[in-house]
Enzyme design. Structure first.
Site, mmCIF file in Angstrom:
data_model
loop_
_atom_site.group_PDB
_atom_site.id
_atom_site.type_symbol
_atom_site.label_atom_id
_atom_site.label_comp_id
_atom_site.label_asym_id
_atom_site.label_seq_id
_atom_site.Cartn_x
_atom_site.Cartn_y
_atom_site.Cartn_z
ATOM 1 N N ASP A 1 -8.573 7.770 9.993
ATOM 2 C CA ASP A 1 -8.691 6.159 10.011
ATOM 3 C C ASP A 1 -8.902 6.521 10.998
ATOM 4 O OD1 ASP A 1 -7.433 5.534 7.502
ATOM 5 O OD2 ASP A 1 -5.611 6.039 7.681
ATOM 6 N N HIS B 1 -1.668 0.695 12.660
ATOM 7 C CA HIS B 1 -1.416 0.320 11.382
ATOM 8 C C HIS B 1 0.462 0.370 11.256
ATOM 9 C CE1 HIS B 1 -4.974 3.356 9.792
ATOM 10 N NE2 HIS B 1 -5.151 1.795 10.509
ATOM 11 N N SER C 1 -2.383 5.551 14.853
ATOM 12 C CA SER C 1 -1.316 4.916 13.959
ATOM 13 C C SER C 1 0.294 5.743 13.881
ATOM 14 C CB SER C 1 -2.035 5.928 12.380
ATOM 15 O OG SER C 1 -0.997 5.693 11.208
#
Length: 332
Positions: A132, A40, A13
């Site tokens: 995440d 992401h 990310s």
């Protein structure tokens, strides 16, 4: 019967582009595993990541396309607004519900790879904020695969690597400069699969939801309501999955407690800035109406609007000080 780890899934990310560039630069032209990359992305934002990775190293990187086969030595990158999932020997693109506000979601790719390829999978968590990828990496290990994590001290954003290591202890923790070479060694090793339990119904359901293959009302049939609401659609969040503090709304959006807390913080700050803007605009309107009343010689009206403007200015000043006390992230 020994197998080769022939599928590498990398998730990142914030700060992930630089980490991916460094890792890919070290992969040799004869790298004997297929590579999937999930970063992401904003749903509507075009991405140049395939071109960046192609230029960074010797392997060809391309946007993943629905039904494309997994090819050793080829990097497939998740496109914006699509989950990148794995079937038997191929990839699938799906527009299932977001997870922690993301589509593509790292967890969805890790889960599907673990279900499809088991011990042949290496899951890699790189730089990123929050956590995440952690639950998906747990699934990779539970299905017999291997976890590799960027050293948090080396990551531009340490949240994802730190969270992964807290839940998935592994000896394979490397700075980005070393990680690619380590992957090349790991994919060339033959490994003996270990016995694993059948996938749980909750894991299979999560995978089906990401593929957008679930009747939405079915999500509410066996899951208790949490009392919270979904930041994406404002529907009721249900307690779901094998993990504690894991939620899904009735249309399938998934949230962990940490991601939900972060989303609530963003909503709170946005509401405060909206309230501040409203107070300042109310003060300006009251000042204008006061001047109009002065021009007409309406002394009583002037006093009323003067008091309104004063109260708004005082409240706005207090609110601004509070918002700014929340930290630099609130200054927007």
């Amino acid at each position: 019967m020994a197998v080769q780890r022939d599928l590498v899934v990398m998730g990142a990310s914030a700060g992930g582009v630089e980490a991916l560039r460094v890792v890919v630069r070290q992969l040799p032209a004869d790298f004997p595993a297929a590579v999937l990359v999930v970063l992401h992305l904003a749903p509507s934002a075009p991405t140049a990541l395939p071109q960046i990775l192609s230029r960074a190293g010797r392997l060809r990187a391309e946007p993943a396309t629905d039904g494309a086969p997994l090819v050793p030595g080829v990097i497939q990158v998740a496109p914006p607004d699509h989950h990148l999932l794995v079937d038997d020997g191929a990839v699938t693109l799906a527009r299932g519900p977001t997870e922690n506000g993301h589509r593509p979601a790292v967890n969805a790719t890790f889960r599907s790879a673990a279900l499809a390829a088991g011990p042949r999978v290496i899951g890699v968590v790189l730089s990123g904020s929050l956590h995440d990828g952690t639950s998906g990496l747990c699934t990779v290990v539970e299905r017999g695969g291997l976890a590799v994590v960027q050293d948090p001290a080396d990551a531009l954003y340490a949240g994802m690597p730190e969270s992964a290591l807290a839940r998935v202890p592994t000896e394979h923790v490397y700075p980005a400069e070393v990680l690619g070479k380590a992957l090349d060694q790991l994919v060339r090793q033959q490994v003996e699969p270990v016995a694993v339990a059948p996938p749980s119904p909750a894991l299979l359901l999560d995978d089906r939801i990401a593929r957008d293959r679930v009747r939405r009302s079915a999500l509410a049939e066996h899951a208790p309501a949490s009392g919270y609401t979904c930041p994406d659609c404002h529907g009721t969040l249900l307690e779901a999955g094998d993990e504690p503090a894991h939620y899904r709304c009735r249309v399938g959006h998934a949230w962990t407690a940490e991601a939900l807390l972060a989303a609530r913080g963003t909503e709170f700050e946005r509401a405060l800035w909206t309230a501040l803007r409203s107070l300042e605009e109310k003060e300006e309107i009251a000042e204008r109406m006061k001047r109009d009343a002065e021009a007409r010689g309406h002394a009583g009206t002037v006093r009323r609007y003067t008091e309104t403007a004063r109260e708004c200015a005082s409240a706005a000043g207090t609110l601004r000080q509070f918002v700014l006390s929340l930290g630099p992230e609130a200054e927007r």
